[in-house]
Design an enzyme around this catalytic site. Structure first.
Site, PDB file in Angstrom:
ATOM      1  N   ARG A 102       0.850  -1.184   0.000  1.00 41.96           N
ATOM      2  CA  ARG A 102       0.000   0.000   0.000  1.00 41.96           C
ATOM      3  C   ARG A 102       0.885   1.233   0.000  1.00 41.96           C
ATOM      4  O   ARG A 102       2.092   1.151   0.262  1.00 41.96           O
ATOM      5  CB  ARG A 102      -0.918   0.018   1.237  1.00 41.96           C
ATOM      6  CG  ARG A 102      -0.207   0.116   2.578  1.00 41.96           C
ATOM      7  CD  ARG A 102      -1.205   0.334   3.715  1.00 41.96           C
ATOM      8  NE  ARG A 102      -0.584   0.305   5.033  1.00 41.96           N
ATOM      9  CZ  ARG A 102       0.038   1.337   5.598  1.00 41.96           C
ATOM     10  NH1 ARG A 102       0.147   2.489   4.944  1.00 41.96           N
ATOM     11  NH2 ARG A 102       0.561   1.237   6.813  1.00 41.96           N
ATOM     12  N   ASN A 104       2.002   4.931   1.605  1.00 43.19           N
ATOM     13  CA  ASN A 104       2.087   5.285   3.021  1.00 43.19           C
ATOM     14  C   ASN A 104       2.270   6.761   3.333  1.00 43.19           C
ATOM     15  O   ASN A 104       1.628   7.255   4.238  1.00 43.19           O
ATOM     16  CB  ASN A 104       3.216   4.504   3.699  1.00 43.19           C
ATOM     17  CG  ASN A 104       3.167   4.595   5.206  1.00 43.19           C
ATOM     18  OD1 ASN A 104       2.116   4.359   5.803  1.00 43.19           O
ATOM     19  ND2 ASN A 104       4.285   4.949   5.830  1.00 43.19           N
ATOM     20  N   GLU A 123       3.758  -5.334   6.941  1.00 44.37           N
ATOM     21  CA  GLU A 123       4.984  -4.836   7.578  1.00 44.37           C
ATOM     22  C   GLU A 123       6.011  -5.950   7.798  1.00 44.37           C
ATOM     23  O   GLU A 123       6.751  -5.943   8.785  1.00 44.37           O
ATOM     24  CB  GLU A 123       4.656  -4.129   8.906  1.00 44.37           C
ATOM     25  CG  GLU A 123       3.677  -2.977   8.738  1.00 44.37           C
ATOM     26  CD  GLU A 123       3.324  -2.279  10.037  1.00 44.37           C
ATOM     27  OE1 GLU A 123       3.961  -2.568  11.067  1.00 44.37           O
ATOM     28  OE2 GLU A 123       2.401  -1.440  10.025  1.00 44.37           O
ATOM     29  N   ASN A 150       8.726   5.863   5.023  1.00 40.63           N
ATOM     30  CA  ASN A 150       8.069   7.085   5.487  1.00 40.63           C
ATOM     31  C   ASN A 150       8.738   8.281   4.845  1.00 40.63           C
ATOM     32  O   ASN A 150       9.846   8.195   4.323  1.00 40.63           O
ATOM     33  CB  ASN A 150       8.070   7.180   7.009  1.00 40.63           C
ATOM     34  CG  ASN A 150       6.777   6.679   7.615  1.00 40.63           C
ATOM     35  OD1 ASN A 150       5.722   7.292   7.450  1.00 40.63           O
ATOM     36  ND2 ASN A 150       6.836   5.522   8.286  1.00 40.63           N
ATOM     37  N   ASP A 200       9.304   7.957  12.139  1.00 42.01           N
ATOM     38  CA  ASP A 200       8.115   7.861  11.293  1.00 42.01           C
ATOM     39  C   ASP A 200       8.124   9.030  10.305  1.00 42.01           C
ATOM     40  O   ASP A 200       9.146   9.302   9.689  1.00 42.01           O
ATOM     41  CB  ASP A 200       6.860   7.812  12.166  1.00 42.01           C
ATOM     42  CG  ASP A 200       5.716   7.037  11.523  1.00 42.01           C
ATOM     43  OD1 ASP A 200       5.190   7.512  10.502  1.00 42.01           O
ATOM     44  OD2 ASP A 200       5.354   5.975  12.040  1.00 42.01           O
TER      45      ASP A 200
END
Length: 294
Positions: A102, A104, A123, A150, A200
């Protein structure tokens, strides 16, 4: 250096995986997503009102375009979203992406290109990589073989881009220009600084420093242009995903958080987890370019 900030919960969104926070200067709104609940949220700081639209699949990010639409990254590709009709329309698939992946996180650069990453939804596999959407064309650009991507994040001058390998606890950087992106190198090994936390979503500020949310770390952290940790701010949630600078003066920090990996006991310790948070930032951000669709 720990910076003391009065952090307040702005939207009790109860996000399972809050992400993608962004300031829309044209509409004076904050956009953010709850990936796992397929929700595109908006928050109006002037009125304090908020709400969400249901996306057709997991949604990683939403970026204002030069027109009236938002460009969104969903599990199945790039979509446009019309805030007036609250409708999503598929724009393009990402070529070569595995079915279990997917999208992100994302950002724009000064030329209106959109940089984004993909990842294994479970993940577990190193099937994620980075791409650029350049006026209708999608091509691979930047690091690959990553489990959880990220960023990217681009600095105000547009000459540097950052890529985050969350599982590997590393932030990388590469030179950027109107011609494209250069070779990535290590910017910060966050495992040495925060062994139990994971970098992140990143964002740059107007002073050319980089901020990152710390998943499992309960903080946001600020790094100098040479990768030195210079500041942290504690957050009232454990799993911090991304920060954006917004408001009329671009001096409010907006922060998303998640709950998907938290137990009942964790939620008792962090009852505001999953909220959108805000605080008066010690530095300003900068105006982000709107995405060019064509």
């Amino acid at each position: 250096m720990e910076i003391k900030a009065q952090v307040r919960a702005l939207v009790g969104a109860e996000c399972k995986l809050g992400e993608g926070v962004l300031w829309d200067a044209g509409r004076s709104l904050v956009w953010f997503v709850d990936i796992k609940r397929h929700r595109l949220w908006h928050y109006d700081p002037a009125s304090g009102s908020s709400g969400f639209a249901e996306a057709p699949d997991q949604i990683g990010w939403a970026i204002p375009t030069e027109g009236d639409l938002l460009l969104c990254g969903l599990k199945t590709g790039l979509f446009t979203f019309d805030p007036a009709s609250r409708g999503f329309e598929k724009l393009a698939e990402v070529p070569g992406e595995p079915a279990n992946n997917r999208l992100n996180d994302a950002c724009t650069d000064p030329w209106g290109r959109v940089w984004f990453g993909s990842m294994d939804d479970a993940e577990g596999e190193g099937s994620g990589r980075f791409y650029v959407f350049d006026r209708g064309e999608i091509r691979a650009a930047g690091p690959s073989g990553i489990t959880i991507t990220n960023g990217p994040a681009v600095n105000a001058q547009g000459d540097r881009i950052y890529f985050t390998d969350t599982g590997g606890q590393k932030i990388m950087t590469a030179p950027l220009s109107s011609e494209g992106v250069g070779e990535a190198r290590l910017f910060a090994d966050t495992a040495a600084l925060f062994p139990d936390a994971f970098p992140d979503g990143p964002v740059a500020d107007a002073e050319d420093h980089l901020w990152t949310g710390l998943y499992m770390g309960g903080q946001v952290a600020r790094f100098s242009p040479d990768g030195e940790l210079v500041a942290t701010i504690d957050m009232p949630a454990r799993d911090i995903t991304k920060l954006a600078f917004g408001g009329a003066d671009l001096a409010t920090g907006y922060v998303t958080s998640a709950t998907k990996n938290m137990s009942d006991d964790d939620m008792k310790q962090y009852p505001q987890a999953g909220s959108l948070f805000g605080f008066d930032a010690p530095v300003r951000g900068f105006a982000l370019a709107r995405a060019k669709l064509g």
